[in-house]
Design a protein around this motif. Structure first.
Motif: not given
Length: 780
Positions: A496-500, A515-529
């Motif tokens: 799910x999208x936690x923030x943008x 964030x996954x269903x267990x609360x683990x989070x990762x940042x993702x870069x979306x170039x030109x997004x």
């Protein structure tokens, strides 16, 4: 976009494989090697390490022996040699290699790179005649010349020999040169067949040095240049191309070239951790900006100078040109998108063909690439100034040979040339409608009337906790990535999208937190997004989705870390959750004759009414400009906004329940009047404010879009009136002290003219359109 699940690795004869080609490799790395045809230990080692690869002798290139013999004869006889290059990075680096090699071997050598605005691509006879008049007795081309039949014939008529070193697609017949060195003359599977221009130049330098008993240099010293040209020209990373890039990256990380050292410093690059991505997205665009907007000949000095002051001056000029390139590209891309919105029928064709008289020829190719990424179909963008031929840049997708499609229309064209994925062409402007229709039929025939569906081949599914530095370091063994060795695409289920958040100087990128269903989070870069791309996307604010991304190790302020880069997503739910916004009441006063009286009555009846007014209107009605807006229930839009983007940001800031439309438009300005007024603002800022201001402040004071102000400042700088530094929105202006760049000034003037016309058209639309369409148009 269709996702293809990772298939079990198979041998060349179709049997499933479970054994790794080498021990101690991560399973993902082993599976990737096998899928890419590297099933034995020897081939895997040669792929992973250049120390285990046997490079192909330079003599394997057709025509190389004859070229070396003629160059040796010229050196012995002290015959002047002119290296004729091309203005892109491949041409710049190839020219530098050949000039440096010939100088080291004692040749009498000069060089010439065509100025794009005046000469375009290829070997043109007027400048060739001047070079011969100055005494050149041998012309050596690099990254160009394979279609220069007339120029070669002219040189021969003057008693001058020509050697062609090039890599572009072969014509039906070759020019009558002393030697033609082109890897396209080799079978496609040959390890040298995918060399770009800089690769051909390096192999020629390698062979030349081998013919001298004690060469005063090692060709390996120039592998940093080879790496730059290989990546910039999107060379297929097979055979010797991959080997040369691997070796070249090592040399580039330790380069002794002062110009490259300063470029890296100014771009905040850490040389020790440089990758092919840093070349493709940071170094190459800066060098390309020279050829696109100015004169690429100084690039040779930048890449060879031993004067620290000169290196810094040239590299600093590159920074300014690159900023201007980004601005012009953004403006052309936005204008092209506006054409597509105005005429959606253009998107119904199998190829997008757009044109405009004011689009700068130096950036239309980049804009075409952006549209290809967005719409996944071939794109041709033309710059078509009045009373001149229309010159176009084409970009394509896998499965459609764009040069072949263009060649089918050769009866309409003045000239053309290129590769399966990119090409250049020119034709008389009045033939554009017929060309658009004809090439659409050709491309439709290539695809069988069916749209080519883009696919993503996923290399593996991973949980978020598994995306650690160890995995990214293992993947890095497969680098460098590029055509022929694409980056690995990984995927994760049920996020799910936690923030943008929009990031970057112009808010052009997105930083997502998933964030996954267990609360683990990762940042993702979306170039030109960010920006307009964010408006068009359907980011799942509530629903869950699967995500495809690439994973790499990177350095951030000296710390090694994992970087995820967005590629695509698919919703798990059938539909994203729809959030219904409260309806805004719109009160329309645009056609009223007594708008000022109505505004005064509104102010008296509701003291909390926010009046949005800019430029001269702000003082007239005691209003607020865009930077002073705040949350309010009622807003009166007095000054007609200059663009949909400005209106959208204003409404997001105010969040009104009621909008009163007055739409009083400022008088239309000619580009000359606009620039004169901006010059006055700049002078006031320099004399009265210490040169400090903000782009948004200038835009609000002028009731204009920020991009128009930025173009105007760039024009003032290009013409030597001011110097300015930008740090996001903050600006520092000072009196200009540089010579004018007339070509760049002309390109910027044309772009400004087109943008002001676009602003005027939007204001006319805002004044006349149905009221309910005005605010809904900001919610695309």
């Amino acid at each position: 976009m269709r996702w293809i699940e990772p298939a079990p690795p198979r041998s060349p004869v179709g049997h499933s494989l479970s054994l790794a080609p080498l021990p101690d490799l991560h399973p993902l790395v082993s599976q990737t090697l096998i899928r890419r045809g590297l099933t034995c230990a020897e081939a895997a080692r040669a792929f992973l390490s250049p120390d285990h690869y046997n490079p192909t002798p330079a003599a394997g290139l057709p025509g190389l022996s004859a070229a070396v013999d003629r160059i040796q004869a010229a050196i012995r006889a002290r015959q002047p040699i002119c290296v004729w290059g091309d203005f892109d990075v491949d041409g710049q680096t190839a020219t530098t290699i050949l000039v440096s090699t010939l100088q080291a071997l004692g040749a009498d050598v000069t060089y010439h790179i065509p100025v794009r605005a005046r000469e375009s691509h290829g070997v043109n006879i007027p400048h060739l005649a001047e070079i011969i008049d100055y005494g050149a007795q041998l012309i050596l081309t690099c990254d160009t010349g394979i279609t220069a039949h007339q120029a070669v014939d002219y040189a021969r008529s003057r008693g001058v020999d020509v050697i062609i070193s090039d890599h572009h697609d072969l014509p039906e017949s070759l020019p009558q040169a002393v030697a033609v060195v082109n890897p396209k003359l080799l079978p496609p599977e040959h390890p040298l067949a995918t060399l770009p221009g800089v690769g051909v130049a390096y192999k020629l330098a390698e062979e030349l040095s081998a013919h001298f008993p004690s060469p005063p240099f090692s060709p390996a010293q120039m592998l940093d240049l080879v790496a730059l040209g290989l990546v910039a020209d999107l060379a297929l990373l097979k055979g010797d191309c991959r080997y040369l890039l691997q070796k070249g990256l090592h040399v580039l990380r330790n380069t002794q070239r002062l110009g490259l050292q300063v470029m890296m410093e100014l771009a905040n690059l850490q040389p020790s951790s440089l990758t092919e991505e840093h070349i493709g997205f940071t170094l190459a665009p800066r060098l390309n900006a020279l050829g696109r907007l100015s004169d690429a000949n100084p690039a040779i000095e930048l890449l060879t100078t031993r004067d620290p002051a000169r290196a810094r001056l040239l590299a600093t000029q590159l920074e300014g040109l690159n900023t201007q390139r980004q601005l012009l590209t953004r403006q052309v891309t936005m204008a092209a998108e506006a054409q597509l919105r105005a005429d959606p029928a253009l998107l119904a064709k199998p190829i997008i063909v757009l044109s405009h008289p004011a689009w700068p020829g130096g950036v239309i190719g980049i804009a075409a690439s952006h549209l290809v990424e967005r719409y996944h179909r071939p794109v041709i963008i033309f710059s078509a100034p009045a009373n001149e031929p229309a010159r176009g840049s084409a970009r394509s997708i896998e499965g459609i040979n764009i040069t072949e499609a263009i060649a089918a229309q050769r009866d309409m064209l003045l000239n053309f040339g290129g590769h399966p994925m990119a090409a250049g062409l020119s034709l008389e402007a009045e033939k554009l409608p017929a060309f658009r229709s004809a090439i659409a039929k050709t491309v439709a025939g290539m695809t069988g009337e069916e749209e080519i569906e883009p696919v993503l081949e996923i290399d593996g599914w991973f949980d978020l906790p598994a995306l650690d530095l160890s995995l990214s370091e293992n993947i890095e063994q497969l680098a460098p990535f590029g055509p022929g060795n694409e980056k690995l695409l990984l995927a994760t289920h049920n996020l799910r999208l936690k923030s943008a958040a929009e990031i970057g100087r112009n808010k052009e990128h997105l930083k997502l937190t998933v964030e996954d269903e267990h609360g683990n989070a990762q940042n993702v870069l979306w170039w030109d997004g960010g920006g307009e791309a964010l408006l068009r996307s359907t980011l799942p604010a509530e629903g869950r989705f699967d995500l495809v991304y690439s994973l790499r190790a990177s350095d951030w302020r000296g710390t090694r870390q994992v970087t995820l880069e967005f590629v695509d997503f698919q919703l798990i739910e059938e539909k994203p959750v729809q959030v219904t916004k409260p309806r805004i009441e719109i009160v329309d006063h645009r056609s009223a004759e007594n708008r000022l009286e109505i505004l005064e009555t509104l102010k008296r009846s509701n003291l909390q009414t926010l009046i949005w007014a800019e430029g001269a209107h702000k003082k007239e009605v005691n209003g607020r400009d865009r930077s002073e807006l705040e949350s309010a229930d009622v807003i009166a839009i007095w000054t007609t906004p200059p663009g949909r983007d400005v209106l959208r940001v204003a409404l997001e800031r105010v969040k009104p329940r009621t909008v009163h439309l007055f739409a009083v438009s400022p008088s239309d300005e000619t580009p000359e009047a606009f620039l004169q007024r901006l010059a006055g603002l700049a002078k006031f800022t320099i004399l009265k404010k210490g040169g400090r201001t903000r782009l948004s402040e200038l835009a609000a004071a002028s009731a204009q879009r920020e991009i128009a102000m930025r173009l105007g400042l760039e024009w003032l700088a290009a013409n030597g009136h001011i110097v300015f530094e930008a740090d996001g929105d903050a600006l520092h202006l000072s009196i200009g002290d540089q010579a004018a760049n007339s070509y760049l000034g002309q390109e910027l003037s044309l772009s400004l003219q087109a943008l002001l016309a676009e602003i005027s058209a939007y204001r006319a639309f805002f004044t006349l359109a149905a009221k309910d369409t005005l605010l809904s148009s900001t919610e695309e």
